[in-house]
Design an enzyme around this catalytic site. Structure first.
Site, PDB file in Angstrom:
ATOM      1  N   VAL A  58       0.866  -1.180   0.000  1.00  0.00           N
ATOM      2  CA  VAL A  58       0.000   0.000   0.000  1.00  0.00           C
ATOM      3  C   VAL A  58       0.896   1.222   0.000  1.00  0.00           C
ATOM      4  O   VAL A  58       1.672   1.432   0.925  1.00  0.00           O
ATOM      5  CB  VAL A  58      -0.928   0.024   1.235  1.00  0.00           C
ATOM      6  CG1 VAL A  58      -1.802   1.272   1.221  1.00  0.00           C
ATOM      7  CG2 VAL A  58      -1.786  -1.231   1.282  1.00  0.00           C
ATOM      8  N   CYS A  59       0.782   2.025  -1.031  1.00  0.00           N
ATOM      9  CA  CYS A  59       1.689   3.162  -1.191  1.00  0.00           C
ATOM     10  C   CYS A  59       1.005   4.464  -0.836  1.00  0.00           C
ATOM     11  O   CYS A  59       0.169   4.974  -1.575  1.00  0.00           O
ATOM     12  CB  CYS A  59       2.218   3.215  -2.617  1.00  0.00           C
ATOM     13  SG  CYS A  59       3.348   1.878  -2.986  1.00  0.00           S
TER      14      CYS A  59
END
Length: 986
Positions: free
Chosen positions: A819-820
């Site tokens: 998850v960026c």
């Protein structure tokens, strides 16, 4: 005919009210003065240099034009005009303006409509589109032909010279690919031996000349440190010791003698970044030293003729073409320029500028830089360099429809910087994706094929499938042709070949022996250079390679491997002999106007603070689909890859080690972000309220679903991704207090469409699900996230994992679960873009994911793509991205029905039972062609819905998925009776 075509392109641009297509390094002509120059900056591109990563700096080592001028200011502080130019260049250009370096050594800023593009450079493998139809089919440049005008130092003009007839001032330059025995590398720096003749006839050779001590003569001087000298150039030493310590060939040293003329330039020493070895032979495991004698290096020259550019200095071997007064180039040049050519003085070499060219096909390019104007003494006994004063480029393009057009005028084409994930081209190897969400599909084989043609409008491809083989040694054989949706395909990870790629020959394989080059016994004699070469053709699934020894052969896809591609993560040298950077992509923040709009929305809701998050994404990530026995990669290739550092031949390698419990932290160094501002919350615990902005309204749950608690405490997180993390048995009071505060905030303030479960026996773990909002391609989907609160929390942000099911549904959510968000510190940020231990919370992360990540146009979440908003290329790619995202959303739904995450089984069943009707209603509307994301909350058509908007390829793929989707929804009791016709349509 070409001239008329160019007029048509220009007329179309004017009729459509669209600004002319102008890119960096375009050759332009002033409409008022008729002079020629090269574009060094385009409005809106100035920030590109700010986001260049170390990796790109390493590949393209020359400074930008801005930094050149900065150096000039330091070295020429007495020049006020130059200082003014520097101030101008440090300021972003106004909209619709370009900065141009003219051949008369002046530099100005011009409006787009004040100049005319007369030439545009392309390289082999570049992706292009027709300027008259920018949203039409894509093509690949397969050949380049350049004709140039040359000017002597005394102003004489030589016309109609093929770039293939030109010779370099020196044999090597920065960016060249070279071979040494079994090793292949790229030149990162070159030191020159410069022969200087003085006015009295004395001659000396300056060994490994330092450009800071032996400088070209003239004011307004901006030099390219990587290519600073050419014969006929006047140079001056900073002190007499420069020549005193040189090798004198004629005459004696005198302290007063500081200025002379360059008569010869040779490469004294080359510094090489070693990329790959042949993988076999006695020296293949020992990395050569970085500094090399150029005499020992072999230059790969297959495409060197395509690298010439306006302002370059060169030699023209005899016999020279006759002097001419009219040519093809002249037809594109104004009358004033013709007379000015005879007085053109040398302008100098070029330094790489990479921002204009596609990230997936970046090549080394150079920019013309300023030189001095000074009359020179004429010496007849050495060959003087000639300067390129005009160019005309023609290219051959292989289009998606399978046709090849030859000799196209380059200005009739525009570069495609970011082709979509489903922009396949003819002769490309592809793999068939599973058509449904069946978990057992991972055990099935997927067909491998070769694209014959693509219908760009309808998003379909004609594929020639390969028959499965039992042994890797078996030759390939085509089975049948089939028209399929491009959304059923992905590029083959191992057979990703393109024109211009550098490849090495594998030691063994079914095609290794079928070459025109006789190999020595044991393949350990590398003197014939038949182990490395360039791809020069693609035909019927075979690859034409021009080897470094000049021989040409056709090989199968298993016989070679691509190396040295600039967009690959090739920083990890095979032998570890070169310094590398971990960064794989450059990213930048969103437009300030978007930030302002969001900030205003927050203020409207009475919020006192705002903090930023970032949305990150990698450019090269592919789905993990198992390939079949057809052309399975041989053991020799597997062994070859094992010996190499993992980054060299991969496209964003996945981390498949599920035992890692801190994946968010472990991967953050290799991620990038687009900073997007998101709201924080003013928690008023006494009143149990939280004030927030309505970023994107989620779908409302039905009555039965709403009974599922938004927040609850449960036991035993048996399937939690971070279960293996050490539990907080000795948690600090501060940690406990912060976690309890987060729980309280979540319990009281969760917005609609977000559900959270925490664990009484593992307070460090948390699981959340977000319902996809209507008006987006995520409508009615469920998206699950696991979080881990480390011992250092809240001084560090939580680690996050996305349950992807194996699909990449968003630029910020990866197949491997990454998850960026800069809010999670998975990429560097500034100020309130990153996690703040005092004010940031889990709720802030969840609302950011809901409103800013899972949005209506997720394509533009990709870093840097916000610049494409409103452009034909950007809207085309966004449209295709939304089609594919909805298909993946349907697959995710089926996956969740079969495998609901623990503690959310009831929610999954109830949600899809109640919303299944509307999910199928949306599928029906999209099958009829209504635009993805244009439906209301109950999947009805609204006034803004556009009919016949979706592609045939999308409908073909959806038709394959819907019957299985109906079957899955039937299992949970959804009302599917009204949509039985969708099952019959297959």
């Amino acid at each position: 005919m070409d001239c008329n075509a160019n007029q048509s392109v220009k007329q179309n641009e004017e009729d459509n009210g669209r600004r002319p297509y102008i890119y960096r390094q375009d050759v332009v002509r002033s409409k008022t003065e008729g002079k020629t120059g090269i574009v060094t900056e385009v409005a809106g591109d100035s920030s590109d240099s700010d986001t260049t990563t170390d990796n790109e700096d390493e590949q393209l080592p020359a400074p930008s034009p801005d930094s050149h001028d900065g150096n000039a200011t330091d070295e020429n502080t007495d020049n006020d005009d130059d200082d003014d130019d520097d101030d101008d260049e440090s300021t972003p250009l106004p909209p619709d303006h370009v900065r141009i370096l003219w051949m008369d050594d002046s530099e100005t800023t011009q409006r787009f409509h004040d100049v005319v593009v007369v030439d545009r450079g392309f390289l082999h493998g570049d992706y292009v589109a027709a300027a008259r139809n920018p949203t039409g089919q894509v093509g690949v440049v397969v050949d380049v032909s350049i004709t140039v005008h040359l000017s002597t130092i005394d102003g004489k003009l030589i016309t109609n010279v093929s770039s293939k007839d030109l010779k370099r001032v020196r044999d090597f330059q920065v960016g060249d690919h070279v071979v040494l025995g079994p090793w292949f590398g790229r030149i990162d720096d070159v030191l020159d031996n410069v022969t200087v003749m003085f006015d009295d006839g004395s001659v000396c050779k300056v060994m490994k000349a330092d450009p800071l001590r032996l400088k070209p003569v003239g004011k307004n001087l901006v030099e390219d440190a990587h290519y600073p000298y050419y014969p006929g150039q006047r140079v001056k030493a900073s002190s007499s010791s420069v020549f005193k310590n040189s090798r004198w060939l004629s005459g004696l040293w005198k302290a007063s003698r500081l200025e002379g003329t360059v008569t010869n330039v040779t490469a004294a020493s080359a510094y090489v970044y070693w990329i790959a070895s042949a993988g076999y032979g006695p020296h293949s495991s020992i990395t050569p030293s970085e500094e090399q004698n150029p005499k020992n290096l072999k230059l790969l020259t297959c495409f060197s003729h395509a690298n010439w550019q306006l302002g370059d200095w060169c030699f023209l071997p005899s016999p020279k073409p006759s002097v001419s007064h009219k040519s093809e180039i002249d037809s594109e040049v104004g009358p004033d320029e013709e007379s000015s050519k005879k007085s053109v003085d040398p302008s100098g070499s070029k330094g790489p500028v990479h921002e204009t060219w596609p990230l997936h096909r970046k090549k080394l390019r150079k920019v013309v830089v300023k030189r001095d104007k000074k009359s020179r003494k004429k010496y007849e006994h050495f060959e003087k360099a000639l300067q390129i004063t005009n160019t005309k480029t023609r290219v051959d393009v292989a289009w998606q429809d399978g046709n090849i057009e030859r000799g196209l005028d380059s200005i009739s084409l525009i570069p495609i910087e970011n082709p979509g994930d489903h922009e396949f081209v003819a002769e490309q190897y592809v793999v068939e994706k599973p058509s449904d969400g069946n978990d057992g599909a991972d055990d099935d084989v997927s067909r491998v094929g070769v694209v014959k043609s693509v219908n760009a409008k309808e998003r379909t491809a004609c594929v020639r499938w390969l028959k499965a083989v039992t042994r890797a040694e078996d030759p390939k054989e085509f089975d049948k042709e089939e028209v399929v949706s491009v959304y059923e395909l992905e590029g083959h990870q191992d057979y990703d070949y393109c024109y211009g790629d550098v490849v090495v020959r594998l030691l063994s394989g079914p095609y290794a022996a079928a070459t025109d080059v006789a190999e020595s016994e044991g393949c350990t004699n590398f003197s014939d250079l038949s182990w490395v070469g360039n791809i020069t053709g693609l035909r019927n699934g075979d690859i034409e390679v021009t080897w470094a020894n000049g021989m040409v052969s056709m090989v199968g896809p298993q016989a070679i491997y691509v190396v040295g591609r600039d967009d690959d993560d090739d920083d990890d040298s095979i032998g570890g002999g070169s310094d590398v950077s971990d960064d794989a992509a450059s990213w930048e923040t969103v437009e300030d106007t978007e930030m302002d709009s969001l900030q205003k929305a927050l203020e409207d809701f009475g919020m006192q603070n705002a903090s930023d998050i970032s949305v990150e994404g990698e450019e090269h990530t592919t789905e993990n689909v198992q390939t079949n026995g057809a052309l399975s990669i041989p053991l020799a290739a597997l062994g070859f890859m094992t010996r190499l550092a993992s980054g060299i031949f991969s496209r964003g390698q996945r981390n498949t080690d599920d035992s890692s419990v801190n994946s968010g932290d472990d991967n953050e160094e290799r991620n990038s972000s687009v900073a997007i501002e998101t709201p924080t919350y003013d928690i008023i615990e006494e009143q149990n309220v939280v004030e927030e902005s309505n970023l994107s309204e989620p779908s409302k749950s039905e009555v039965e679903v709403s009974r599922f608690k938004g927040f609850d405490i449960v036991k035993d997180p048996l399937d939690h991704y971070y279960l293996g993390a050490n539990a907080q048995t000795n948690a600090s009071r501060r940690w406990l207090k912060k976690v309890q505060q987060d729980w309280n905030i979540l319990k009281k303030n969760l917005p609609d469409g977000i559900y959270v479960r925490v664990y009484e026996n593992r307070m460090d773990l948390l699981r959340a699900v977000i319902v996809g909002a209507y008006g987006t391609p995520y409508q009615d989907g469920l998206f699950f996230f696991d979080f881990h609160l480390p011992p250092e929390y809240p001084d560090v942000p939580p680690s996050a994992y996305y349950h992807s099911g194996g699909w990449r549904i968003n630029p910020n959510l990866y197949e491997e679960g990454k998850v960026c968000l800069s809010l999670l510190n998975t990429w560097t940020g500034r100020g309130n873009e990153v996690w703040d231990p005092q004010s940031s919370s889990i709720l802030q992360v969840l609302v950011s994911l809901q409103g800013l990540v899972l949005n209506s146009k997720p394509y533009f979440n990709e870093a840097g793509y916000d610049k494409q908003v409103g452009t034909p290329e950007g809207e085309k790619n966004s449209f295709s991205y939304n089609e594919n995202t909805f298909l993946l959303n349907c697959k995710t739904i089926m996956h969740l029905i079969r495998r609901p995450p623990k503690d959310f089984e009831d929610l999954v069943q109830k949600h899809f039972r109640e919303r299944g009707y509307y999910i199928l209603k949306a599928c029906d509307a999209y099958m009829k062609g209504y635009l993805i994301g244009s439906l209301t909350e109950d999947a009805s058509i609204c006034e803004s819905s556009i009919a016949d908007a979706n592609s045939v390829g999308f409908k073909l793929m959806l038709a394959k998925i819907v019957p299985k989707l109906i079957s899955s929804l039937n299992e949970v009791g959804a009302n599917c009776e009204e949509f039985k016709h969708l099952q019959d349509s297959v």
